[in-house]
Scaffold this active site. Structure first.
Site, PDB file in Angstrom:
ATOM      1  N   SER A   1       1.357   3.481  11.254  1.00 22.57           N
ATOM      2  CA  SER A   1       0.737   2.964  11.188  1.00 22.57           C
ATOM      3  C   SER A   1      -0.656   3.513  11.804  1.00 22.57           C
ATOM      4  O   SER A   1      -2.112   3.765  11.008  1.00 22.57           O
ATOM      5  CB  SER A   1      -0.125   1.518  10.824  1.00 22.57           C
ATOM      6  OG  SER A   1       1.311   2.008   9.641  1.00 22.57           O
TER       7      SER A   1
ATOM      8  N   THR B   1      -4.645   0.260  10.604  1.00 20.09           N
ATOM      9  CA  THR B   1      -4.729   0.833   9.689  1.00 20.09           C
ATOM     10  C   THR B   1      -6.093   0.710   9.477  1.00 20.09           C
ATOM     11  O   THR B   1      -6.915   1.874   9.575  1.00 20.09           O
ATOM     12  CB  THR B   1      -4.489   1.135   8.136  1.00 20.09           C
ATOM     13  OG1 THR B   1      -2.873   1.491   7.771  1.00 20.09           O
ATOM     14  CG2 THR B   1      -5.227   2.126   6.676  1.00 20.09           C
TER      15      THR B   1
ATOM     16  N   GLU C   1      -6.638  -0.753   2.183  1.00 23.26           N
ATOM     17  CA  GLU C   1      -4.824  -0.345   2.163  1.00 23.26           C
ATOM     18  C   GLU C   1      -4.190  -1.470   2.152  1.00 23.26           C
ATOM     19  O   GLU C   1      -4.045  -2.676   1.912  1.00 23.26           O
ATOM     20  CB  GLU C   1      -4.729  -1.315   3.854  1.00 23.26           C
ATOM     21  CG  GLU C   1      -3.572  -0.275   4.213  1.00 23.26           C
ATOM     22  CD  GLU C   1      -3.225  -1.472   5.908  1.00 23.26           C
ATOM     23  OE1 GLU C   1      -2.054  -0.573   6.288  1.00 23.26           O
ATOM     24  OE2 GLU C   1      -3.666  -2.131   6.078  1.00 23.26           O
TER      25      GLU C   1
END
Length: 374
Positions: A87, A147, A256
């Site tokens: 990620s 993220t 996200e």
């Protein structure tokens, strides 16, 4: 030691240049549309593969709105020099248009050898803030998760939670919302000009012009059905759009859905599919705004798939084949047909932010990745 760092930097720079010349920058559209849309909302389904989407529709009986968006592509998930990712590297590619080593966040590959005075790539959020536009980051992970951190910080390791939070506190964004991180508290948030919020009521009380750092219950964010007074990802998205859209110059929002990946690592199909449905509700909120607004680009993609979900036709069921990250392409969905994304095309992950930047009116002077990825 300094001489060795310089040599490594030169070598890595040459490798990066050759990497581009080998055609691995393919996927940028021939349509260099610029200035077409004022706002952009980028959704990242962490761990969301094509089969995640298919399994979610089949198991929950839900027709996902993302699967009805008019432009649908696929993207590779490569990190620097290898066809795999995590990620951190996946988020960095989508944030900055730059491929990096696995585990590192928005730092050039050759800069991990020199952790001081790094020349770092610009993220889409930083690009917007530098040009007087509003910027927000929303996640169901901790705010220091890989993220959101790729869009809002720079460090050689995703494990540097303290450094990530320190970067976020001073980056000038308008809002950063997600699960509580260890290094963020009311005092240091206030000292850096943030309004500290930790539940739905405090979020809903925010007014345009405020800067807010949301530190919600991570356990509640992960729970799709019982969130107490913690906002859902759809509620966060709706409120974030309300606040950011008050900036007449435009805004960028990254959202996200992190828990798809969390549940997939544990091979928990119900958790995966319910989390995907929750993300889809947030996407619907953005699409509704974009339809009314007429000036908003919405892009939905993933950093990678997780769990190797496959379909057994004889048993009519979806199942996991492993508990790690996939190396297969992931979906890309776009809400408009005139933003340089083409149906059926395969695009490099790092070219997604490049095209978003172009559509928002930025060239290589402001977003250097647009030059690297020509």
């Amino acid at each position: 030691m300094d001489g060795l760092k310089k040599i490594l930097t030169v070598v890595m720079s040459l490798i990066l240049s050759v990497y581009g010349l080998l055609g691995l920058t393919a996927g940028v559209s021939d349509d260099y549309t610029q200035g077409k849309y004022k706002n952009a909302i980028l959704f990242i389904g962490d761990g969301m593969s094509f089969n995640t989407v298919a399994a979610t529709e089949a198991i929950t009986g839900t027709d996902l709105v993302m699967n009805e968006m008019p432009v649908q592509l696929k993207s590779d998930i490569d990190s620097y020099l290898i066809p795999a990712t995590d990620s951190a590297a996946g988020g960095t590619a989508l944030a900055t248009g730059t491929r990096v080593w696995i585990n590192s966040l928005s730092v050039y590959p050759f800069d991990v050898f020199s952790q001081d005075d790094m020349n770092v790539p610009v993220s889409l959020g930083e690009l917007m803030k530098a040009n007087g536009r509003a910027t927000g980051v929303v996640t169901t992970d901790k705010t220091s998760g890989a993220t959101p951190s790729a869009f809002s910080s720079h460090t050689y390791s995703r494990d540097n939670e303290e450094q990530i939070s320190a970067d976020q506190l001073v980056n000038g964004f308008d809002l950063i919302w997600g699960g509580k991180s260890e290094s963020i508290n009311k005092d240091n948030a206030a000292a850096n000009g943030w309004t500290y919020i930790n539940d739905r009521d405090e979020m809903n009380a925010l007014k345009p012009g405020s800067r807010s750092f949301g530190q919600f219950s991570y356990d509640d964010l992960k729970n799709a059905t019982d969130k107490n007074n913690t906002p859902s990802i759809a509620e966060m998205t709706e409120k974030a759009i309300e606040l950011l859209s008050a900036d007449g110059d435009g805004f960028f929002l990254m959202v996200e859905g992190a828990c798809i990946d969390k549940f997939a690592h544990d091979n928990e199909m119900d958790g995966v599919t319910l989390s995907a449905v929750e993300l889809d509700k947030a996407i619907k909120a953005a699409l509704d705004f974009a339809e009314e607004d007429g000036e908003t680009l919405v892009v939905v993609t993933a950093d990678h798939g997780t769990g190797g979900i496959k379909y057994n036709e004889s048993k009519n069921e979806y199942y996991f084949t492993h508990g790690t990250h996939d190396i297969t392409d992931v979906p890309v969905y776009v809400n408009v047909t005139d933003a340089g994304f083409t149906n059926g095309k395969e695009i490099c992950n790092r070219n997604i932010p490049v095209q978003i930047a172009r559509v928002l009116g930025f060239g290589e002077e402001q977003f250097p990745a647009t030059s690297l990825n020509k």
